[in-house]
Scaffold this motif. Structure first.
Motif, PDB file in Angstrom:
ATOM      1  N   TYR A  65      -7.912  -8.719 -22.983  1.00  0.00           N
ATOM      2  CA  TYR A  65      -7.693  -7.373 -23.505  1.00  0.00           C
ATOM      3  C   TYR A  65      -6.904  -6.541 -22.494  1.00  0.00           C
ATOM      4  CZ  TYR A  65      -8.516  -2.635 -25.113  1.00  0.00           C
ATOM      5  OH  TYR A  65      -8.330  -1.348 -25.525  1.00  0.00           O
ATOM      6  N   SER A  66      -7.218  -6.723 -21.224  1.00  0.00           N
ATOM      7  CA  SER A  66      -6.525  -5.994 -20.161  1.00  0.00           C
ATOM      8  C   SER A  66      -6.326  -6.928 -18.981  1.00  0.00           C
ATOM      9  CB  SER A  66      -7.344  -4.780 -19.723  1.00  0.00           C
ATOM     10  OG  SER A  66      -6.800  -4.206 -18.545  1.00  0.00           O
ATOM     11  N   ILE A  67      -5.176  -6.821 -18.338  1.00  0.00           N
ATOM     12  CA  ILE A  67      -4.926  -7.653 -17.150  1.00  0.00           C
ATOM     13  C   ILE A  67      -4.951  -6.819 -15.876  1.00  0.00           C
ATOM     14  CG2 ILE A  67      -3.585  -9.363 -18.433  1.00  0.00           C
ATOM     15  CD1 ILE A  67      -1.047  -8.030 -17.283  1.00  0.00           C
ATOM     16  N   ASP A  68      -5.479  -5.602 -15.981  1.00  0.00           N
ATOM     17  CA  ASP A  68      -5.556  -4.756 -14.790  1.00  0.00           C
ATOM     18  C   ASP A  68      -6.422  -5.398 -13.714  1.00  0.00           C
ATOM     19  OD1 ASP A  68      -5.129  -2.084 -13.420  1.00  0.00           O
ATOM     20  OD2 ASP A  68      -7.325  -2.116 -13.545  1.00  0.00           O
ATOM     21  N   TYR A  69      -7.450  -6.152 -14.152  1.00  0.00           N
ATOM     22  CA  TYR A  69      -8.357  -6.768 -13.182  1.00  0.00           C
ATOM     23  C   TYR A  69      -7.622  -7.753 -12.269  1.00  0.00           C
ATOM     24  CZ  TYR A  69      -8.473 -11.189 -15.749  1.00  0.00           C
ATOM     25  OH  TYR A  69      -8.138 -12.395 -16.334  1.00  0.00           O
ATOM     26  N   VAL A  70      -6.561  -8.368 -12.795  1.00  0.00           N
ATOM     27  CA  VAL A  70      -5.789  -9.320 -11.994  1.00  0.00           C
ATOM     28  C   VAL A  70      -5.141  -8.623 -10.803  1.00  0.00           C
ATOM     29  CG1 VAL A  70      -3.780 -10.858 -12.016  1.00  0.00           C
ATOM     30  CG2 VAL A  70      -5.359 -10.839 -13.942  1.00  0.00           C
ATOM     31  N   LEU A  71      -4.791  -7.343 -10.999  1.00  0.00           N
ATOM     32  CA  LEU A  71      -4.140  -6.587  -9.932  1.00  0.00           C
ATOM     33  C   LEU A  71      -5.130  -5.789  -9.087  1.00  0.00           C
ATOM     34  CD1 LEU A  71      -1.093  -5.214 -11.948  1.00  0.00           C
ATOM     35  CD2 LEU A  71      -1.107  -7.128 -10.338  1.00  0.00           C
TER      36      LEU A  71
END
Length: 479
Positions: free
Chosen positions: A28-34
């Protein structure tokens, strides 16, 4: 060149996997990757309040903090519904590793700064060894044996004493001391390297022997097992010693064949048999101790020997104080000069460490590592490999990349399957008997600015594989 290509492949494949997952609604979101932190809950969806199940709506309305937790899967993090500003955020699962940016930060704050402190102290001690003449004497005693293993190293060269101290520190499970000694050894080996951009035979042999991680007292492993209430925390000590010893011998033979070393040397055989005899003798002694005796012995041997090395260095330097006076210095100023050199070395290796750890972080958080891990587990299960071995494989797979990650899998295996289960014990042996190959290559070769590592990477990975296979065999034999 090989390491550079591998680093590039990790980055490109991980980024491709993340973007593909976003556009196929896998994430849903790839913010966690960053920006995410290890252990934080993962955002998997966001809905309006009227779109979630009625019982969740009712629970959110009566909840004082607008949060509702659903206990559905006890083996994973609970699903959490958080109501805020007309929408409900749904979290489930936890993040496997720090995101790219937090990892870049933590590589400095949590890894490099402590490493610099260790480097400063032990480089100060090593400077005393040099000026006092202790390192020269040690090199002189060991030169005949090292001349057979490292034929390109001149007699009585300083690198011999540093390699010896590095092996001894690894042997005793003293990682904080082993790294400074190893970096100093690489520095001295680089001085006699004819091609400064390419790894020499001596450097490759040293790195591969280091990768095998010959360990006598797996202090940290015993500590983790004790923390998980193992019946006998030290029961993996003998399997760890055997596995790491087999890995060391394999590394020596494989690299020796590549470098055309003469294995028929009498002095080399005598030295090898003496080492085997010393290990067997110590194992017999430890085996005569009861549980409390084993715990006491393993808890104190490494610390006592490290203090003995420091004490000997200071006393020997004091006895030979005239050598310091002849160089217009004293013991403390010499220590400070060595410590300053350690600080410079730590600052030099930071970019190499940070670059490798960030790539590994992205690799884990992208889900690519899990996909490969599950794929291998599926293949092995259909090949008839025992399930308890498959349950331990994540430790073996991640160990060459990141010690902290594989340590997390090891602890998880002990908690899920039990510290005295086959999977729990095998995970501990995996963790103890191999090295963080990519990290070590980045640190050691980065410290001397070597660009071409030649066949070091694949040889170290082959040694890691041998250690994994040996660990499975030894664990099956013992447990």
């Amino acid at each position: 060149m090989v390491l550079s290509r591998f680093w590039l492949v990790i980055f490109v494949c991980s980024i491709t996997f993340v973007i593909a997952g976003l556009f196929t609604n896998q994430y849903y979101s790839i913010d966690y990757v960053l920006n995410g932190k290890q252990g934080e809950p993962l955002l998997i969806s966001e809905k309006y309040l009227n779109e979630v199940p009625q019982f969740v709506q009712d629970s959110l309305k009566v909840s004082g903090n607008n949060e509702f937790v659903v206990n559905r899967v006890t083996s994973d993090a609970d699903t959490t519904y958080v109501y805020n500003k007309q929408t409900v955020k749904i979290y489930s699962g936890t993040q496997k590793a720090d995101g790219l940016l937090p990892m870049a930060k933590s590589s400095l704050l949590d890894l490099i700064l402590p490493l610099i402190a260790y480097l400063a102290f032990f480089c100060g001690i090593m400077e005393l060894l040099i000026i006092s003449g202790a390192s020269e004497k040690l090199a002189g005693y060991l030169s005949p044996a090292f001349a057979k293993i490292f034929p390109s190293i001149p007699k009585n060269h300083e690198s011999i004493s540093y390699m010896t101290l590095n092996f001894a520190a690894n042997f005793l499970g003293l990682d904080s001391a082993a790294t400074p000694f190893g970096l100093k050894a690489m520095e001295k080996l680089q001085e006699i390297n004819p091609d400064k951009d390419k790894a020499s035979d001596a450097q490759i042999m040293f790195m591969c022997l280091h990768a095998a991680g010959l360990t006598l007292i797996p202090t940290s492993i015993i500590g983790y097992r004790a923390a998980e209430n193992a019946a006998n925390p030290a029961d993996v000590m003998l399997p760890c010693i055997i596995t790491s010893f087999v890995g060391t011998i394999a590394a020596f033979i494989l690299v020796g064949i590549k470098q055309r070393i003469n294995f028929k040397s009498a002095s080399l055989l005598v030295g090898l048999m003496s080492l085997i005899g010393a290990i067997i003798g110590l194992l017999f002694y430890v085996n005569t101790l009861d549980l409390i005796g084993k715990n006491y012995f393993t808890a104190n041997l490494s610390g006592v020997l490290l203090l003995a090395i420091i004490g000997f260095t200071l006393l020997f330097s004091f006895i030979n104080e005239k050598k310091f006076i002849a160089k217009n210095t004293n013991l403390f100023d010499t220590f400070v000069v060595g410590a300053n050199n350690g600080l410079k070395t730590g600052a030099m290796i930071f970019p190499y460490v940070m670059g490798m750890l960030v790539a590994i972080s992205l690799f884990r958080n992208s889900g690519l590592f899990e996909l490969i891990s599950h794929g291998m587990a599926f293949v092995f299960s259909h090949l008839g490999v025992h399930k308890e071995i498959i349950d331990s494989l994540p430790v073996a797979m991640l160990r060459p990349f990141a010690s902290s990650g594989s340590r997390g899998f090891m602890i998880d295996a002990m908690r899920v399957y039990g510290p005295d289960s086959f999977a729990g014990r095998l995970s501990c042996i995996f963790q103890c008997s191999a090295e963080t190959t990519f990290y070590v290559i980045a640190v050691y070769f980065g410290s001397v600015n070597i660009k071409d590592t030649r066949y070091t990477l694949w040889m170290m990975l082959l040694v890691d594989l041998i250690c994994v296979l040996t660990a499975i065999f030894v664990a099956s034999w013992f447990f």
